[in-house]
Structures are given as C-alpha cells and as structure tokens.
Design a protein around this motif. Structure first.
Motif, PDB file in Angstrom:
ATOM      1  N   GLU A   1       0.827  -1.197   0.000  1.00 51.98           N
ATOM      2  CA  GLU A   1       0.000   0.000   0.000  1.00 51.98           C
ATOM      3  C   GLU A   1       0.868   1.258   0.000  1.00 51.98           C
ATOM      4  N   ARG A   2       0.455   2.231  -0.759  1.00 54.75           N
ATOM      5  CA  ARG A   2       1.160   3.498  -0.862  1.00 54.75           C
ATOM      6  C   ARG A   2       1.001   4.272   0.452  1.00 54.75           C
ATOM      7  N   ALA A   3       2.040   4.971   0.864  1.00 54.43           N
ATOM      8  CA  ALA A   3       2.039   5.697   2.130  1.00 54.43           C
ATOM      9  C   ALA A   3       1.068   6.883   2.126  1.00 54.43           C
ATOM     10  N   ASN A   4       0.842   7.491   0.956  1.00 57.79           N
ATOM     11  CA  ASN A   4      -0.067   8.638   0.872  1.00 57.79           C
ATOM     12  C   ASN A   4      -0.721   8.659  -0.507  1.00 57.79           C
ATOM     13  N   HIS A   5      -1.619   9.609  -0.684  1.00 60.90           N
ATOM     14  CA  HIS A   5      -2.341   9.724  -1.953  1.00 60.90           C
ATOM     15  C   HIS A   5      -1.908  10.960  -2.735  1.00 60.90           C
ATOM     16  N   THR A   6      -0.704  11.438  -2.474  1.00 55.81           N
ATOM     17  CA  THR A   6      -0.166  12.615  -3.156  1.00 55.81           C
ATOM     18  C   THR A   6       0.834  12.168  -4.214  1.00 55.81           C
ATOM     19  N   TYR A   7       0.670  12.714  -5.424  1.00 54.03           N
ATOM     20  CA  TYR A   7       1.484  12.313  -6.569  1.00 54.03           C
ATOM     21  C   TYR A   7       2.145  13.531  -7.192  1.00 54.03           C
ATOM     22  N   LYS A   8       3.304  13.306  -7.774  1.00 52.26           N
ATOM     23  CA  LYS A   8       3.970  14.344  -8.559  1.00 52.26           C
ATOM     24  C   LYS A   8       3.225  14.471  -9.891  1.00 52.26           C
ATOM     25  N   PRO A   9       3.264  15.641 -10.522  1.00 48.95           N
ATOM     26  CA  PRO A   9       2.628  15.753 -11.836  1.00 48.95           C
ATOM     27  C   PRO A   9       3.180  14.689 -12.796  1.00 48.95           C
ATOM     28  N   GLY A  10       2.289  13.972 -13.462  1.00 50.12           N
ATOM     29  CA  GLY A  10       2.689  12.936 -14.407  1.00 50.12           C
ATOM     30  C   GLY A  10       3.008  11.588 -13.786  1.00 50.12           C
ATOM     31  N   GLU A  11       3.047  11.491 -12.457  1.00 50.30           N
ATOM     32  CA  GLU A  11       3.358  10.216 -11.795  1.00 50.30           C
ATOM     33  C   GLU A  11       2.195   9.234 -11.977  1.00 50.30           C
ATOM     34  N   LYS A  12       2.533   7.969 -12.216  1.00 49.36           N
ATOM     35  CA  LYS A  12       1.534   6.922 -12.411  1.00 49.36           C
ATOM     36  C   LYS A  12       0.815   6.628 -11.086  1.00 49.36           C
ATOM     37  N   ILE A  13      -0.488   6.445 -11.166  1.00 45.65           N
ATOM     38  CA  ILE A  13      -1.326   6.067 -10.027  1.00 45.65           C
ATOM     39  C   ILE A  13      -1.695   4.601 -10.225  1.00 45.65           C
TER      40      ILE A  13
END
Length: 190
Positions: free
Chosen positions: A80-92
C-alpha cells in the motif's frame, strides 16, 4: 419448559428471522451441514460450494479493498502506498478486489471473467473534469469459477494541475449487466 413456551419461542424465531435460510442458497447450505454431520466432508464441501455459487450469482457486483499501491502482484499481495499525493505525471496504481461478477466462456472449455473500468475525475469544487471509458480491463480464463480475483489499474492523469481530486469509477461486468461504482481521492502536488 412447557410445550406452549417452546412453540412461542419457535414462532418468535420464525417471525424475527428473515428468510435467511429460505430458498436455494439456504437449502444447499442445510444439505451441506447434514452431509458434514454424517461424516461426508467432501460431499459437504461440494454442496456448500454449490450454495456459494448460487449466492455469488444472486449478489450484485461490488468492489472491495480499493487501495492506492506501489506494487500489486496477486490477490492480497500488494504494497500500500504511504499517501495519496502524486507528482505531476506520476503513475497512479490501484489495487481492488471485485466480487459478484459473472462467468462467460472462452470457447475452449474455460470460464471467462471479463471486467472493465470507467473513470470520471472531479475537482475539489465538485466540477466534473472528464470521463474516460475502459481505462482498464481484466480478462481471466480458468477451469473453475475463481472468487479470489484482483484487478490492478495503472492510471496516468497527465495534465491535471496541482490540487485535490476525486476519482469516481464504474466497474462493468462484461458477462452480465452488473456494474459497481467506487471512489478514491488523490492529490497532485504543486
């Protein structure tokens, strides 16, 4: 206990218990229990599985255990990912466990599970920014009616400016008319 008291308790139970044990599912489960009590474990399991099959076919499509993940390689096997914040263009990457789907045929003697997902991205202000159909699809052929299925969805939301968003999804069972909505929130870092 007097016979009238016993009858009153049985009547109260019959009235207060919804039709949980009525119908095909309950009948099969009751038969499984009888087989188990008689020492026929294998027969009981087969009958119980037939009750599960009837239950599965009757239930609506749903999506459980939706997680934003770093990796996913199998049912229940994800980081599981630590947070739901992504860099612009980062894959979700999303991990999810659909239930209640139907089974088709691949024409080769296998059962076929086929699911697809649509997405609608909504701004923090509630404005619909866009919808895309079939952003992900899973198709699995199997000799049995698998119940432990995971769906890994890789999303690219390029072009979203920094901010918080809600992603509304709609899963489609391609073997029936069943659909299931689910939602997750993300943030694009500034």
């Amino acid at each position: 206990m007097q016979m009238k008291s016993i009858m009153a308790v049985l009547m109260a139970l019959a009235i207060s218990t919804p039709c949980a044990f009525a119908g095909e599912i309950g009948d099969r489960a009751a038969e499984a229990e009888k087989l188990l009590q008689s020492g026929d474990g294998a027969g009981a399991l087969d009958k119980f599985r037939s009750a599960e099959e009837a239950f599965w076919q009757a239930m609506p499509l749903a999506v459980q255990n939706v997680k934003q993940v770093d990796t996913a390689s199998g049912f229940g096997i994800y980081s599981e990912r630590a947070n739901h914040t992504y860099k612009p263009g980062e894959k979700i990457v999303l991990y999810m466990e659909p239930i209640g789907y139907g089974y088709g045929s691949d024409g080769l003697g296998n059962s076929m599970i086929a699911l697809s997902v649509d997405i609608t991205v909504v701004s923090a202000a509630g404005e619909t920014l866009g919808t895309s159909e079939k952003v992900g699809r899973v198709q699995v052929a199997s000799r049995s009616h698998n119940r432990e299925l995971f769906f890994k969805l890789d999303l690219s939301l390029d072009g979203l400016p920094p901010g918080k968003y809600r992603c509304d999804f709609l899963m489609h069972d391609e073997n029936s008319n069943k659909t299931a909505p689910f939602t997750t929130d993300i943030e694009i870092a500034g």
